[in-house]
Design an enzyme around this catalytic site. Sequence first.
Site, PDB file in Angstrom:
ATOM      1  N   TYR A 156       5.302  -3.456  11.492  1.00  0.00           N
ATOM      2  CA  TYR A 156       6.730  -3.753  11.605  1.00  0.00           C
ATOM      3  C   TYR A 156       7.251  -3.416  13.006  1.00  0.00           C
ATOM      4  CZ  TYR A 156       5.858  -3.750   6.612  1.00  0.00           C
ATOM      5  OH  TYR A 156       5.309  -3.990   5.380  1.00  0.00           O
ATOM      6  N   ARG A 159      12.575  -0.218  14.446  1.00  0.00           N
ATOM      7  CA  ARG A 159      12.533   0.719  13.312  1.00  0.00           C
ATOM      8  C   ARG A 159      13.447   1.941  13.476  1.00  0.00           C
ATOM      9  NH1 ARG A 159       8.815   3.160  11.314  1.00  0.00           N
ATOM     10  NH2 ARG A 159       9.213   2.599   9.159  1.00  0.00           N
ATOM     11  N   CYS A 164      22.018  -2.879  25.421  1.00  0.00           N
ATOM     12  CA  CYS A 164      23.408  -2.393  25.433  1.00  0.00           C
ATOM     13  C   CYS A 164      23.921  -2.075  24.038  1.00  0.00           C
ATOM     14  CB  CYS A 164      24.285  -3.429  26.117  1.00  0.00           C
ATOM     15  SG  CYS A 164      23.742  -3.693  27.790  1.00  0.00           S
ATOM     16  N   GLU A 165      23.358  -1.088  23.429  1.00  0.00           N
ATOM     17  CA  GLU A 165      23.775  -0.589  22.115  1.00  0.00           C
ATOM     18  C   GLU A 165      23.438   0.895  22.099  1.00  0.00           C
ATOM     19  OE1 GLU A 165      24.349  -2.425  18.950  1.00  0.00           O
ATOM     20  OE2 GLU A 165      24.009  -4.452  19.698  1.00  0.00           O
ATOM     21  N   TYR A 214      16.258   1.929  10.644  1.00  0.00           N
ATOM     22  CA  TYR A 214      16.035   2.841   9.504  1.00  0.00           C
ATOM     23  C   TYR A 214      16.188   4.307   9.896  1.00  0.00           C
ATOM     24  CZ  TYR A 214      13.257  -1.309   8.233  1.00  0.00           C
ATOM     25  OH  TYR A 214      12.816  -2.581   8.016  1.00  0.00           O
ATOM     26  N   GLY A 253       0.268  -3.393   3.888  1.00  0.00           N
ATOM     27  CA  GLY A 253       0.614  -3.786   5.253  1.00  0.00           C
ATOM     28  C   GLY A 253       0.420  -2.583   6.153  1.00  0.00           C
ATOM     29  N   ARG A 254       1.407  -1.674   6.072  1.00  0.00           N
ATOM     30  CA  ARG A 254       1.431  -0.486   6.932  1.00  0.00           C
ATOM     31  C   ARG A 254       0.140   0.331   6.865  1.00  0.00           C
ATOM     32  NH1 ARG A 254       6.654   1.702   7.614  1.00  0.00           N
ATOM     33  NH2 ARG A 254       7.161   0.725   5.645  1.00  0.00           N
ATOM     34  N   GLY A 288       0.814  -1.220   0.000  1.00  0.00           N
ATOM     35  CA  GLY A 288       0.000   0.000   0.000  1.00  0.00           C
ATOM     36  C   GLY A 288       0.841   1.261   0.000  1.00  0.00           C
TER      37      GLY A 288
END
Length: 434
Positions: A392, A329, A362-363, A333, A292-293, A251
């Site tokens: 997502y 996300r 821990c990142e 991204y 989807g979204r 979509g």
Amino acid sequence: MCEEQGTMTTPLDFFSYRSGILSAEEVPLTRIADDVGTPTYVYSTEGFLAPLRELQAGLAGLDSLICFAVKSNSNLAVLKLLSDAGAGMDLVSGGELFRAQRAGVPSHRIVFSGVGKSPGEMAQALEAGIFSFNVESVPELEVLNEVAIKMGLRAPVALRFNPDVDAKTHPYISTGLKKNKFGLERKEILAVAAGLHGYEGIELRGISIHIGSQLLSLKPLDDAFSRVRTLMKELEPVLPEPLQFVDLGGGVGIRYDDEKPPRLKDYCKLIHKHFGARARLKHPLKILIEPGRTLSGNSGVLLTEMMYRKKRGKKDFVVVDAGMNDLIRPALYGSWHSIVPVEERHRKSRQMRTSDIVGPVCESSDCFASDRPLAAELETGELLAVLSSGAYGFSMSSNYNTRARPAEVLVQGASFRVIRERETYEDLIRGENP
Ligand code: LLP
């Protein structure tokens, strides 16, 4: 559902402040946090159904099938909800087929996409009797042909065309360019069509495309649809039977912030323009889309509790109990999600502090938002909602840092139910052999 009729979804269409508390439909998120804990994904039933109805209305007059992209949100309750409302499903794995079957989705409403279907997955889907395999390469077609022949069946197929169109979206989710791994080139499709008699196990029924996700303009779709029509015309004299359908892929984008994604009714109009009565096609085509979204993105939020405020000179770190393993996300991204306090009074605070909202993983990339103004008085135990997390979100979650994945809750009107229990420590080690 939105401020003007026939528009896109926005982050607070299905969540609103009621008596000062952010609520999903009529259920205050504080109640869900009390009963279920945090972090928790909270979905609005209407959030899924309203855009589905809008697409169904927009495509009225066409023989159409809206196949929900299961990868965007694969909870069984969500699949059942959409299936009961008339949607089919777009799958990309045998696992998703298993889910769709468990949710009771009729096989004739299922399409199977993806560049790497295994022979086992092909057999599973042939057995189920799905509507179509969207085939992405000649070697894949050959394997599908062999699997189908062995089973004494013919596989219904759409060839996925790579139209070489720039979807102008994030490079990780752009799929319709020649340089992307997806689909077949025009020449390959024409060659397959000309040699179709060599594939006894294949019934070529359609053409499919998918040029990318979170599309903010209809222009690339307009170009891609034109290219599909041209290709279909070229195929006509080569094929023994006319094609029956075209699958137009995912979509359009949704609003996370202040983007201006295409309105659903304009997207539907574009489909009518290319494939409806006015297009004067020689043979009528069934139209499939795989949103989807559009259906799931603004139907969900990630509800999280603030744990600590780390004061720093120019800005604070606000540590919450959700992490990048729950919603990847932003880390993957760099995507933007609106994050709001569940108590409305904190939205209007006079004292805002520039804050980074970060998780416990821990990142350094475990950061949901950087340099956001957030009420200075927000302290341990306050609830925040990461908006537009229905697509997502949970489906991309992981157990990184051996963190149990969140619960999922579906709200309908004034009631809610847990549609996925929070994972336990035992869930985390299931199947391991010390
Ligand atoms: N059909 C196919 C073949 C797809 O590959 C996709 C998405 C869709 C349909 C659904 O697209 P949508 O309607 O949701 O735009 N994880 C990324 C998005 C990846 C999309 C992959 N393919 C994100 O979080 O933005």
